[in-house]
Enzyme design. Structure first.
Site, PDB file in Angstrom:
ATOM      1  N   ALA A  65      43.688  36.287  45.971  1.00 27.59           N
ATOM      2  CA  ALA A  65      44.144  35.690  47.217  1.00 27.59           C
ATOM      3  C   ALA A  65      44.989  34.478  46.840  1.00 27.59           C
ATOM      4  O   ALA A  65      44.864  33.949  45.726  1.00 27.59           O
ATOM      5  CB  ALA A  65      42.932  35.261  48.035  1.00 27.59           C
ATOM      6  N   GLY A 110      40.987  38.862  44.701  1.00 26.65           N
ATOM      7  CA  GLY A 110      41.573  39.836  45.627  1.00 26.65           C
ATOM      8  C   GLY A 110      42.320  40.946  44.924  1.00 26.65           C
ATOM      9  O   GLY A 110      42.489  42.038  45.484  1.00 26.65           O
ATOM     10  N   GLU A 113      39.730  43.338  43.987  1.00 27.35           N
ATOM     11  CA  GLU A 113      39.273  43.951  45.245  1.00 27.35           C
ATOM     12  C   GLU A 113      40.290  44.974  45.753  1.00 27.35           C
ATOM     13  O   GLU A 113      39.922  46.018  46.284  1.00 27.35           O
ATOM     14  CB  GLU A 113      39.014  42.840  46.273  1.00 27.35           C
ATOM     15  CG  GLU A 113      37.800  41.999  45.876  1.00 27.35           C
ATOM     16  CD  GLU A 113      37.674  40.693  46.636  1.00 27.35           C
ATOM     17  OE1 GLU A 113      38.663  39.932  46.696  1.00 27.35           O
ATOM     18  OE2 GLU A 113      36.587  40.429  47.187  1.00 27.35           O
ATOM     19  N   GLU A 133      35.807  34.031  41.848  1.00 29.61           N
ATOM     20  CA  GLU A 133      35.679  33.190  43.043  1.00 29.61           C
ATOM     21  C   GLU A 133      34.698  32.037  42.884  1.00 29.61           C
ATOM     22  O   GLU A 133      34.913  30.946  43.413  1.00 29.61           O
ATOM     23  CB  GLU A 133      35.276  34.052  44.262  1.00 29.61           C
ATOM     24  CG  GLU A 133      36.400  34.894  44.824  1.00 29.61           C
ATOM     25  CD  GLU A 133      36.577  36.229  44.121  1.00 29.61           C
ATOM     26  OE1 GLU A 133      35.994  36.442  43.040  1.00 29.61           O
ATOM     27  OE2 GLU A 133      37.315  37.075  44.668  1.00 29.61           O
TER      28      GLU A 133
END
Ligand code: CO8
Length: 258
Positions: A65, A110, A113, A133
């Site tokens: 992200a 991300g 993911e 994270e």
């Protein structure tokens, strides 16, 4: 359609989606997520596209992200961002065409993911995977706490989630996160080759395999087995089933229509 943050190409009925924001290692800001969503519209609606490969430009697949975008978020803004990203990743699973990831470099947060939402993953030798994270004081929000333990075993997933440590392509292969590690320069060719094999199979069989695995793994075994019966029964209404079995019996290659 032209995109600002990704490159979208179609070659021999396979869409190649290249995340292309290399100055930020393809980090998923809103603009890149919107482009990815539109690219998935194309994959879903274009009957000429039978499958897709997602990869990254430069040294990253996707480095996560976008930290500069979310650093000052309040809880509501973070919820909006995560909900949007999760909807897009869920679409990758919902689109009834095969979608694979060709992980060329960093697939962190991300990025990991995103590749886990794909049907399966090939990695280049230089690929690096991780859910870092916790190092940022958060937990994964684009599906990592759920998809990682479904792909590898729960203890391995927790160790990676708790430690935030990165792993190499070889370790990713060992734990079952990727199905193949390719020489870096051969990654795309190998991804295209397997997708070419896959899309030569009848479209309905691919669709039902994806639906059976994805829906079945989220439900109780006996309900999932019933779903399998419903879907295989449907296969028998397809001309490609008739052709596939007739061709076998006649000892010749099948000529599938879909
Ligand atoms: N977001 C924004 N910018 C990034 C990101 C990122 N995730 N990753 C790299 N960049 C930028 C860097 O800031 C740098 O920009 P600049 O040149 O302007 O300084 C540029 O990309 C190049 O990066 P580096 O100089 O750091 O390159 P290195 O080769 O030295 O390092 C690494 C590469 C190891 C990948 C390093 O960049 C790194 O650790 N990046 C961050 C990885 C990370 O922590 N990802 C997880 C993010 S959190 C997440 O994905 C959770 C999603 C759900 C939460 C949603 C909450 C709202």
């Amino acid at each position: 359609m032209a995109y600002e943050n990704l490159i979208f190409e179609v070659e021999e009925k396979i869409a190649l989606i290249t995340m292309n924001r290399p100055k930020a290692l393809n980090a998923l800001n809103d603009d890149l997520l919107k482009d990815l969503n539109s690219a998935l519209d194309d994959v879903e609606s274009n009957a000429g596209i039978k499958g897709a490969i997602i990869t990254g430009a430069g040294k990253a697949f996707v480095a996560g992200a976008d930290i500069s975008q979310m650093a000052s978020y309040d809880p509501e803004q973070s919820r909006v961002y995560m909900t949007f990203a999760q909807k897009i990743f869920n679409r990758i699973e919902a689109i009834e065409k095969p979608i694979m990831a060709a992980v060329n470099g960093f697939a962190l947060g991300g990025g990991n993911e995103l590749c886990m939402a794909c049907d399966f993953r090939y990695a280049g030798e230089k690929a690096i995977f991780g859910q870092p994270e916790v190092n940022l004081g958060i937990i994964p929000g684009f599906g990592g706490t759920q998809r990682l333990p479904r792909l590898v075993n729960s203890g391995v997933a927790k160790e990676l989630l708790y430690s935030g440590r990165n792993i190499t392509a070889e370790e990713a292969l060992r734990i079952g996160l990727v199905s193949k590690v390719c020489p870096q320069d051969e990654l795309l060719n190998e991804a295209k080759a397997i997708m070419k094999t896959i899309i030569s199979k009848p479209a309905h069989a691919l669709r039902y395999c994806k639906v059976a695995v994805n829906r079945g793994s989220d439900s109780d075994l006996y309900k999932a087995l019933e779903l399998e019966i419903d879907l295989i029964s449907l296969c028998f209404s397809s001309p490609d089933q008739k052709e596939g079995m007739k061709a076998f019996l006649e000892k010749r290659p099948a000529q599938f229509k879909s």
